[in-house]
Design an enzyme around this catalytic site. Structure first.
Site, short mmCIF file in Angstrom:
data_model
loop_
_atom_site.label_atom_id
_atom_site.label_comp_id
_atom_site.label_asym_id
_atom_site.label_seq_id
_atom_site.Cartn_x
_atom_site.Cartn_y
_atom_site.Cartn_z
N GLY A 71 0.81 -1.21 0.00
CA GLY A 71 0.00 0.00 0.00
C GLY A 71 0.85 1.26 0.00
O GLY A 71 0.52 2.25 -0.67
N THR A 72 1.94 1.24 0.75
CA THR A 72 2.79 2.44 0.83
C THR A 72 3.34 2.80 -0.54
O THR A 72 3.31 3.97 -0.95
CB THR A 72 3.95 2.17 1.82
OG1 THR A 72 3.38 1.89 3.10
CG2 THR A 72 4.88 3.36 1.93
N ASN A 151 -7.94 4.03 8.76
CA ASN A 151 -7.40 2.85 9.43
C ASN A 151 -7.52 2.91 10.94
O ASN A 151 -7.53 1.88 11.60
CB ASN A 151 -5.94 2.63 9.02
CG ASN A 151 -5.12 3.89 9.07
OD1 ASN A 151 -5.46 4.88 8.44
ND2 ASN A 151 -4.04 3.87 9.84
N ALA A 200 -2.21 -6.43 0.07
CA ALA A 200 -2.67 -7.80 0.29
C ALA A 200 -2.75 -8.21 1.76
O ALA A 200 -3.59 -9.01 2.15
CB ALA A 200 -1.76 -8.78 -0.45
N HIS A 201 -1.85 -7.65 2.59
CA HIS A 201 -1.78 -8.20 3.96
C HIS A 201 -2.91 -7.75 4.87
O HIS A 201 -2.97 -8.13 6.03
CB HIS A 201 -0.40 -7.94 4.59
CG HIS A 201 -0.14 -6.54 5.03
ND1 HIS A 201 -0.23 -6.16 6.35
CD2 HIS A 201 0.23 -5.43 4.35
CE1 HIS A 201 0.10 -4.87 6.46
NE2 HIS A 201 0.38 -4.41 5.26
N CYS A 325 1.95 1.86 12.73
CA CYS A 325 3.14 2.65 12.38
C CYS A 325 3.44 3.68 13.46
O CYS A 325 4.58 4.04 13.66
CB CYS A 325 2.94 3.36 11.06
SG CYS A 325 2.25 2.30 9.82
#
Ligand code: PLP
Length: 386
Positions: A71-72, A151, A200-201, A325
């Protein structure tokens, strides 16, 4: 002690079917997809099948999907790619104060390159007002980037409305859909986006693989220079096992998403109601209804989120105080501050995110343990007036 994982928004375990699909691509089918012999062709076929699965989950065409390292990278690619390719049009970006750091830090980087960024505010529920987006557009605006769902607090943004505003103004529209892809319906045409980031994760796939959807015709600069992989837009030998796993995860999500979202919504609503009944002075962060089916974010007055987290950890319960994060970071969550929370409330936040293997019994266990932890911490709290 049974371990209770309630941090699915940070990452998810790999689904056993995903792992099984991936395994042959580490061993027997190890070919380089650029090779023209059979090993290469088998790997290429597997990549294209996965691309089709990812594309169909967002109603896109296969050739609009570019695989990235997550994603990053997809967020970096979208923002830098569009800004650098459209500099002749303008140097203004519109985003929000509650984006993931992958967007905010990329914006900071672009500011150093003479781009100008408007960070839109949100209301107390973490919701962006489409009217604010419209007002912020200038003739120099090249990109609007608003995340699909947050998120930390789970608020789902009114993207379709923002998409219409962007289209009418002729401005590219990107969304970070990392938290929604595979969890709630994401349709690039209904949302009106030109670019969309996924990873995906977060949906039982492996870490280190994601994708950027790029609508056909979007002017975007190459992000990674090298070989001609991914249609020349993202060079580097493809992460074949990762891509295969991602495709499998998307295929499973397509089949199971609706039922799973309904199941989690019931668990979530019941859990929130019970928390409010058992613990006084708590506040639900995020939107009461327009939120992800698996997200519970509360602020507990007079206690530190970190202290609750550590006490829960000792009981085998794993939650979060915000985004993974920024955990371990003493700064209060930028998302909660943007919703108008005080620093004290933001520091007292706790996020539970549910997933495929979450059961009612596990949540009951948390409800049995958390009130006692809060009570104990409050008796020691210097914040409480005794
Ligand atoms: N965007 C959002 C909204 C996220 O939640 C995350 C992951 O935490 C990312 C981007 C980054 O994705 P990745 O971990 O695949 O780099």
């Amino acid at each position: 002690m049974k371990r209770i994982y309630l941090d699915y928004a940070a990452t998810t375990p790999v689904h056993p079917d995903v792992l099984n699909a991936m395994l042959p691509y580490f061993t027997d089918n190890f070919g380089n997809p650029s090779s023209i012999h059979s090993y290469g062709l088998e790997a290429r076929e597997a990549i294209e099948k996965a691309r089709g699965n990812v594309a169909s989950l967002i109603n896109a065409r296969s050739d609009e999907i570019v695989f990235t390292s997550g994603g990053t990278e997809a967020d970096n690619f979208a923002l830098q790619g569009v800004c650098f390719a459209n500099e002749s049009k303008g140097n203004h970006i519109i985003t929000t104060a509650i984006e993931h750091h992958a967007i905010l830090e990329t914006c900071k980087f672009l500011e150093k390159k003479d781009f100008h960024v408007t960070y839109l505010p949100v209301d107390k529920y973490g919701m962006v007002a489409p009217a604010d987006v419209k007002k912020a557009i200038t003739p120099k605006t090249v990109l609007i980037s608003v995340m699909h769902a947050n998120n930390e607090v789970g608020t789902i943004q009114p993207l379709a409305e923002i998409g219409r505003i962007a289209r009418d103004a002729g401005v590219y529209f990107h969304t970070d859909a990392v938290q929604t892809f595979g969890h709630i319906p994401v349709d690039v045409n209904e949302l009106g986006v030109n670019l969309l980031s996924v990873s995906a994760h977060k949906l039982y796939g492996p870490k280190g693989i994601g994708a950027l959807y790029i609508r056909k015709g979007t002017r975007i600069a190459t992000f990674m220079h090298g070989g001609g992989q991914e249609g020349g837009r993202r060079a580097g030998t493809e992460n074949v096992p990762g891509i295969v796993g991602f495709g499998k995860a998307a295929e499973i999500a397509r089949r199971e998403m609706a039922e799973e979202a309904a199941r989690l919504t019931v668990l979530k609503d019941k859990f929130i109601a019970e928390l409010q009944e058992r613990i006084d002075n708590i506040h639900l962060n995020g939107h009461p209804t327009e939120r992800l089916p698996n997200n519970i974010n509360i602020s507990v007055s007079y206690v530190e989120g970190e202290a609750m987290l550590l006490n829960l950890d000792m009981q085998g319960i794993y939650a979060s105080t915000g985004s993974a994060c920024s955990s371990g970071n003493l700064e209060p969550s930028h998302v909660l501050i943007a919703t108008g929370c005080s620093h004290e409330q933001a520091h007292g936040s706790l996020r539970f995110t549910l997933g495929k293997w979450t059961t009612e019994e596990e949540l009951q266990n948390v409800l049995d343990v958390l009130p006692g932890i809060v009570k104990k911490l409050r008796t020691m709290s210097p914040l409480i007036k005794k």
